[in-house]
Write an enzyme that holds these catalytic residues in place. Structure first.
Site, PDB file in Angstrom:
ATOM      1  N   GLY A  71      78.977 -55.977 -42.823  1.00 40.78           N
ATOM      2  CA  GLY A  71      79.995 -55.613 -43.796  1.00 40.78           C
ATOM      3  C   GLY A  71      81.356 -55.411 -43.153  1.00 40.78           C
ATOM      4  N   THR A  72      81.374 -54.773 -41.999  1.00 40.12           N
ATOM      5  CA  THR A  72      82.639 -54.522 -41.308  1.00 40.12           C
ATOM      6  C   THR A  72      83.360 -55.836 -41.023  1.00 40.12           C
ATOM      7  OG1 THR A  72      81.863 -52.464 -40.322  1.00 40.12           O
ATOM      8  CG2 THR A  72      83.660 -53.603 -39.184  1.00 40.12           C
ATOM      9  N   ASN A 150      80.544 -45.088 -51.094  1.00 40.00           N
ATOM     10  CA  ASN A 150      79.301 -44.839 -50.361  1.00 40.00           C
ATOM     11  C   ASN A 150      78.869 -43.381 -50.384  1.00 40.00           C
ATOM     12  OD1 ASN A 150      81.769 -44.747 -48.907  1.00 40.00           O
ATOM     13  ND2 ASN A 150      80.681 -44.640 -46.961  1.00 40.00           N
ATOM     14  N   GLN A 178      78.069 -51.164 -51.281  1.00 41.50           N
ATOM     15  CA  GLN A 178      77.184 -50.188 -51.923  1.00 41.50           C
ATOM     16  C   GLN A 178      76.785 -50.595 -53.336  1.00 41.50           C
ATOM     17  OE1 GLN A 178      75.683 -47.772 -50.501  1.00 41.50           O
ATOM     18  NE2 GLN A 178      76.854 -47.558 -48.606  1.00 41.50           N
ATOM     19  N   SER A 198      76.487 -56.580 -47.728  1.00 34.50           N
ATOM     20  CA  SER A 198      75.822 -56.352 -46.452  1.00 34.50           C
ATOM     21  C   SER A 198      74.309 -56.362 -46.636  1.00 34.50           C
ATOM     22  CB  SER A 198      76.285 -55.001 -45.894  1.00 34.50           C
ATOM     23  OG  SER A 198      75.456 -54.604 -44.841  1.00 34.50           O
ATOM     24  N   GLY A 199      73.609 -56.969 -45.698  1.00 31.22           N
ATOM     25  CA  GLY A 199      72.157 -57.108 -45.803  1.00 31.22           C
ATOM     26  C   GLY A 199      71.402 -55.797 -45.778  1.00 31.22           C
ATOM     27  N   HIS A 200      71.777 -54.913 -44.854  1.00 32.49           N
ATOM     28  CA  HIS A 200      70.910 -53.763 -44.622  1.00 32.49           C
ATOM     29  C   HIS A 200      71.026 -52.688 -45.692  1.00 32.49           C
ATOM     30  CE1 HIS A 200      73.616 -50.567 -42.880  1.00 32.49           C
ATOM     31  NE2 HIS A 200      74.418 -51.608 -42.788  1.00 32.49           N
ATOM     32  N   THR A 236      76.487 -69.553 -33.625  1.00 32.35           N
ATOM     33  CA  THR A 236      75.167 -70.004 -34.064  1.00 32.35           C
ATOM     34  C   THR A 236      74.641 -69.061 -35.147  1.00 32.35           C
ATOM     35  OG1 THR A 236      74.688 -70.992 -31.933  1.00 32.35           O
ATOM     36  CG2 THR A 236      72.795 -70.456 -33.303  1.00 32.35           C
ATOM     37  N   CYS A 324      78.294 -43.350 -41.022  1.00 33.12           N
ATOM     38  CA  CYS A 324      79.271 -43.868 -40.072  1.00 33.12           C
ATOM     39  C   CYS A 324      80.159 -42.778 -39.517  1.00 33.12           C
ATOM     40  CB  CYS A 324      80.120 -44.943 -40.723  1.00 33.12           C
ATOM     41  SG  CYS A 324      79.135 -46.360 -41.126  1.00 33.12           S
TER      42      CYS A 324
END
Lengths: 392, 384
Positions: A71-72, A150, A178, A198-200, A236, A324
């Site tokens: 995300g960052t 968040n 979020q 973001s994935g996580h 990659t 964070c």
């Protein structure tokens, strides 16, 4: 009993379906998608399938999705691309309650000579779009406002923001890390120019994110090198995690409306019971416009960190402020921007739920929280404890 | 499928995927969280950092995690440039696109860049590097070994030069780590790029070695992860995978070197006896043990790679260039003609290849070459 994980705005457990889908790409399917040979080439197709799934979650077109490392990176890339594509404009607007990835990038721009406006929020953590209207001018290149916060879960009025920005030639980026996968987002309905996900945060692994860039938006790559992602993000491809993000997006899209119902019911029960059973408690954030999974509660006269330590003993994972910024004793910048009183800022706890939480887990939290609060208040020099509901 | 494209990417070692699996399944916390799951994830990261530092011969607080080699190279070059704000950079003409294209970008921002040439054997000319040093040179960036030819560069000599002039020295060691003996201990290198998926770790994770005291600015901005140099929630499972890959590399490096050297030489010798006019590209001995870059006169290598693609995974140029069908700039810089460069193929062996596979690959390649020589008008190559 395993841990009760109520910190899903910090990060989420990986869905078993996601793990199953990605593991072959961490063993037998190891090729490089850029390779000409069959072995690598087939991975290219799998990446495109994942791209279509991510796109579908927000009703975008596949070619509007760029995979990034997090995300960052997506936030930094979006804002940088926006100011670079409008080189004569030197004004950036954001809010005081953004994630550090946006706030600190804006500070970086300020050091480079850009004028940055940080919009305030009211005591409900809500944005007044009239203030935005007053702040924009001829020099404004980009407005970057998060979709949902968040820490409090407060959802911002993106539709109204877009109305204001419409036809003014100002780019709009939203950090939707979020919000994606928690509430419906449709970029055809809400025509933002760029959107970070973001994935996580949606049960995929850490180390993968995406940036939506609306077709026709000028784009400058941030990470420079090879031709991957059609020249928009070099390096990659993180094949396994991209495939995981695709699968996680598919799961989120499929279960969204049921999950919203399920999570808001669980969250409301947790919140309502704590409000009833612990005195001197307040909910931070606009309860009428909030993510279904998030509650941010302040317990006056106690330290949030102390509550977390006690929760840890019960193997309950929650958070004070955001992950964070945790570890620092600085009070939350979000709650301060909302004008939450000092005593309440320090005693704030965020519970953020996911589809994997159960009623039994919430019952357990409802059982132990009042005890913890009473205990801590007895030790506190400010301690003024009144009645507490007896645990049922 | 016989995989002879280990310089493009390597298989993930089963020990690595096991380590990642357990991390993905159990240790999913956010390392910045103060609760037990956060602490566990933090432990995974710090444990990996220790293993990596130990393997590379540096201190743990000199290792910073990134999303991969491209980002590590971007961070090194742009991070030094941001610190100095202006100046001159020396690199070589045969660097990876993530270095070359970043240098071009820096040129557009007003920095001066010298691209030092290489000799006919693919070795960066030391004298040219020495002569191009200026008073305002802020950085020298040279790869440890080349991805296409495997030729090992005079990094020690160049780093001594850089040190003598007080210039920061960056090494892109993407291709060397885990393939040959390697240590930073006592080395004057200031910055070094580490890429996990080139030595049996996962994709999407890399590291940058930053010698203590190096003045480097971040290129990404956010929360305070990685000691403020690289924000973003850490890729915990990737970091666990990279750590495990380093642990295995340290343990097995001797075996890897002898095994790949043996297979690589066997491959070359057998091919040469079948196809006598094959030529080696690059220095014969100053070369990674696993890499073979050859040219087969009269042949278009993209057709060859296409013809054998279901049996043998090979590459023309590096994987990152394969999207476009132009002669390799690395080979051109070594003095090869367009035709020579376009008839070159890279075969890079790995720890998991066997003698049996090499024999089979030799047979497949030989047959394909003979077939193509019979029918010179081969079908038009497909460029993805």
């Amino acid at each position: 009993m395993s841990a009760i994980y109520l910190d899903n705005n910090a990060t989420t457990r990986i869905a078993p379906e996601v793990l199953e889908e990605m593991m072959p790409y961490l063993s037998d399917m190891y090729g490089n998608p850029s390779s000409m040979h069959t072995f690598g080439g087939q991975l290219h197709r799998r990446i495109e399938e994942a791209r279509a799934k991510v796109a579908s979650l927000i009703n975008a077109e596949p070619e509007e999705i760029i995979f990034t490392s997090c995300g960052t990176e997506s936030d930094n890339t979006a804002i940088m691309s926006a100011v670079e594509s409008l080189p004569r404009k030197k004004h950036v607007i954001t809010t005081r309650v953004e994630h550090p990835a946006v706030l600190n990038f804006c500070q970086h721009l300020a050091r480079k000579g850009y004028r940055v406006t940080y919009l305030p929020v009211n005591n409900q953590g809500q944005l007044d779009t009239n203030v935005l209207l007053k702040e924009i001018d001829e020099d404004t290149a980009v407005v970057s406002i998060m979709f949902a916060n968040n820490e409090t879960g407060v959802i911002f009025p993106v539709k109204e923001i877009l109305e204001i920005l419409k036809e003014r030639g100002i780019l709009f980026h939203t950090d939707a890390v979020q919000a994606v996968g928690k509430i419906p987002i449709d970029v055809k309905n809400l025509p933002v120019d760029m959107l970070t996900l973001s994935g996580h945060k949606i049960h995929a692994p850490k180390g993968v994110g995406a940036l939506y860039v609306r077709k026709g938006t000028r784009f400058n790559p941030y990470i420079i090198g090879g031709h991957q992602e059609k020249g928009r993000r070099a390096g990659t491809e993180n094949v396994a995690s991209i495939i995981a993000l695709g699968r996680a997006s598919e799961l989120a899209a499929r279960n969204l409306s049921e999950e919203i119902k399920y999570l808001s019911a669980l969250r409301d029960r947790l919140e309502d019971t704590l409000l009833k059973c612990c005195p001197d408690v307040r909910v931070n954030g606009d309860r009428n416009s909030r993510l279904p999974n998030t509650t941010n509660i302040s317990f006056e006269y106690v330290e949030g960190e102390a509550i977390l330590l006690r929760l840890n003993e019960y193997e309950i994972c929650a958070s004070s402020g955001s992950a964070c910024t945790s570890g620092s004793l600085e009070p939350s910048h979000v709650l301060r921007a909302m004008g939450v009183p000092y005593t309440a800022v320090h005693g704030s706890i965020r519970f953020s739920l996911s589809r994997y939480n159960t009623e039994a887990e919430i019952d357990r939290v409802i059982e132990v929280m009042p005890l913890i609060i009473r205990e801590l208040r007895l030790l506190s020099p400010y301690g003024r404890e009144k009645i507490v509901c007896p645990p049922e | 499928m016989i995989y002879l494209d280990n310089n493009a990417t390597t298989p993930v070692d089963p020990e690595v995927s096991d380590a990642m699996f357990s991390c993905l399944k159990r240790d999913f916390g956010n390392p910045s969280s103060s609760h037990l799951l956060g602490k566990k994830a933090k432990e995974v990261i710090e444990n990996s950092r220790e293993i990596i530092a130990n393997f590379l011969g540096c201190r743990r607080d000199e290792i910073y995690f990134t999303s991969g080699g491209t980002e590590s190279n971007n961070l090194s070059l742009i991070g030094i440039a941001l610190y100095h704000k202006k100046g001159h950079i020396i690199t070589s003409a045969i660097e990876h696109p993530s270095v070359i294209n970043t240098c071009l970008h820096l040129e557009s921002l007003g920095f001066d860049v010298t691209y030092a040439p290489v000799d006919g054997e693919g070795i960066v000319k030391l004298d040219e590097v020495r002569q191009s040093i200026r008073k305002n040179t802020i950085l020298i960036s040279v790869m440890h070994s080349n991805n296409e030819t495997g030729v090992i560069q005079p990094v020690e000599e160049i780093s001594a030069l850089a040190k003598e002039h007080g210039i920061t020295f960056h090494v892109d060691a993407a291709q060397s780590i885990g393939k040959m003996h390697f240590s930073l201990a006592g080395s004057p290198v200031d910055l070094m790029t580490v890429v996990s998926h080139k030595f049996y770790g996962p994709k999407g994770i890399g590291a940058l070695y930053v010698k203590n005291g190096t003045n480097l600015k971040p290129i990404l901005f956010g929360a305070g992860h990685e000691m403020g140099l690289r924000p973003g929630t850490e890729n915990v499972s990737g970091i666990a995978g990279l750590g495990k890959a380093c642990e295995i590399a340290k343990r097995d490096i001797k075996l890897r070197v002898s095994h790949t050297t043996h297979l690589r030489d066997m491959l070359f010798n057998s091919l040469r006896s079948n196809i006598p006019d094959i030529k080696l590209n690059g220095h014969e001995t100053k070369r990674l043990p696993n890499t073979l870059n050859i040219r087969i006169p009269g042949l278009t290598s993209i057709d060859l790679v296409e013809n054998i693609k279901d049996q043998v995974a090979a590459s023309t140029g590096s994987a990152c260039h394969s999207g476009k069908q132009s002669p390799s700039s690395v080979l051109k810089n070594m003095g090869l003609s367009d035709a020579e460069a376009l008839s070159s193929i890279r075969l890079s062996v790995g720890k998991d290849n066997t003698e049996e596979e090499i024999k089979k690959a030799v047979e497949t390649i030989t047959n394909a070459v003979n077939e193509m020589n019979k029918k010179p008008a081969a079908k038009k190559p497909v460029c993805q």
